[in-house]
Design a protein around this motif. Structure first.
Motif, mmCIF file in Angstrom:
data_model
loop_
_atom_site.group_PDB
_atom_site.id
_atom_site.type_symbol
_atom_site.label_atom_id
_atom_site.label_comp_id
_atom_site.label_asym_id
_atom_site.label_seq_id
_atom_site.Cartn_x
_atom_site.Cartn_y
_atom_site.Cartn_z
ATOM 1 N N GLY A 267 0.804 -1.212 0.000
ATOM 2 C CA GLY A 267 0.000 0.000 0.000
ATOM 3 C C GLY A 267 0.839 1.264 0.000
ATOM 4 N N TRP A 268 2.026 1.206 0.607
ATOM 5 C CA TRP A 268 2.921 2.363 0.664
ATOM 6 C C TRP A 268 3.253 2.891 -0.729
ATOM 7 C CZ3 TRP A 268 4.859 6.420 2.744
ATOM 8 C CH2 TRP A 268 6.114 6.911 2.388
ATOM 9 N N LEU A 269 3.272 2.020 -1.721
ATOM 10 C CA LEU A 269 3.602 2.441 -3.082
ATOM 11 C C LEU A 269 2.555 3.384 -3.656
ATOM 12 C CD1 LEU A 269 4.664 -1.038 -4.512
ATOM 13 C CD2 LEU A 269 6.182 0.769 -3.700
ATOM 14 N N ARG A 270 1.338 3.330 -3.122
ATOM 15 C CA ARG A 270 0.257 4.184 -3.620
ATOM 16 C C ARG A 270 0.140 5.494 -2.856
ATOM 17 N NH1 ARG A 270 -1.581 -1.068 -3.824
ATOM 18 N NH2 ARG A 270 -2.631 -0.965 -1.794
ATOM 19 N N SER A 271 1.030 5.697 -1.898
ATOM 20 C CA SER A 271 0.993 6.940 -1.132
ATOM 21 C C SER A 271 1.472 8.099 -2.004
ATOM 22 C CB SER A 271 1.891 6.828 0.101
ATOM 23 O OG SER A 271 3.262 6.793 -0.282
ATOM 24 N N PRO A 272 0.951 9.300 -1.783
ATOM 25 C CA PRO A 272 1.426 10.465 -2.549
ATOM 26 C C PRO A 272 2.926 10.687 -2.402
ATOM 27 C CG PRO A 272 -0.600 10.993 -1.376
ATOM 28 C CD PRO A 272 -0.162 9.645 -0.878
#
Length: 278
Positions: A267-272
């Motif tokens: 999920g961290w990869l989708r963080s801004p």
């Protein structure tokens, strides 16, 4: 054997995977689980790059404790240069849910290294000797494959760099570097590899790992897992350059390569914050 319950699915394994009845570790993998290296395509060499994260306690003998590792596998052409900007990889990442799982993580790392020794043409790491020593010293009993890998590390200079069984980019890449530092981030910067680490902005790995253990906050764990995978991937790119298998002009965005290979598995990869690097 590494246990009966690792998923055989072709895609990533995201949820905690039960390895033994009494032990759970978190496995994320595009290979179905630990110690399952990809097949070597015809006309290629298989590289395995390994990195371990560990807590440091120098006040106690053998007090350093591993809590996360990753293995990144890359198939590169046997002949001809490698285009690192178009370099797919597959991987396995393992992280403990609590400190009671250290021995299980070591067992899986030992199985992973056995798979690397059996399947890969070259094993890569950055200061791999330290990672292997931490795993060995924290183990309740001597881990066979880890000890074999340590022996291979010590004997690596018996062969020419390009054909070495083990390449440690902390010690084996000096001939291509213009910087004095041998920290991986500095080595990469010197070679034009952009390895920006947003995971550590305003915090540290120690703090992130503590947050995970104390609160179970998924983002804290994922930040370290992605950081760890970047280490494995970056070391592989440095090794390709050091062995004369790859070259590039200008900057290479390693986070872009990383994001393509992880394909949203964290999920961290989708963080801004992370997306801004792409």
């Amino acid at each position: 054997m590494i246990g009966p319950a690792v998923s055989h699915a072709a895609g990533p394994t995201h949820a905690p995977v039960t390895i033994q009845e009494s032990t759970r570790v978190i496995v994320t993998s595009t290979l179905g689980g630990p110690a399952r290296p990809p097949r070597r395509p015809q006309g290629s060499r298989l590289l395995a790059s390994v990195d371990v994260e560990w807590t440091k306690n120098y006040r106690v003998k053998n007090g350093n404790r591993p809590f996360c590792y990753s293995a990144v596998y890359l198939a590169v052409p046997t002949h001809g240069p490698v285009d690192v900007t178009e370099l797919p990889f597959r991987y396995t990442s393992v992280y403990v849910e609590n400190t009671d799982e250290t021995e299980e993580l070591i067992r899986l790392a030992d199985a992973e290294l056995r798979a690397c020794l059996d399947a890969a043409d070259q094993i890569i790491g950055h200061q791999l000797s330290s990672d292997l020593a931490v795993l060995a010293n924290a183990a309740a009993a001597p881990p066979e494959a880890i000890e074999t890998a340590r022996h291979a590390w010590r004997a690596r200079r018996d062969a020419e760099l390009a054909t070495r069984r083990v390449v440690d980019t902390r010690y084996d890449a000096g001939h291509i570097l213009g910087c004095a530092s041998r920290r991986l981030v500095d080595v990469c910067t010197d070679l034009g590899l952009d390895v920006t680490q947003p995971e550590l902005r305003g915090t540290s790995m120690t703090a992130l790992h503590r947050t995970w253990l104390e609160t179970g906050r998924t983002e804290a764990r994922e930040r370290i897992s992605v950081l760890n995978l970047r280490h494995s991937l970056s070391a592989a790119l440095v090794a390709l350059r050091a062995t004369g298998r790859a070259d590039w002009v200008g900057a290479v965005n390693v986070n872009r390569i990383l994001a393509a290979g992880l394909d949203g598995d964290f999920g961290w990869l989708r963080s801004p914050t992370f997306a801004a690097l792409l």
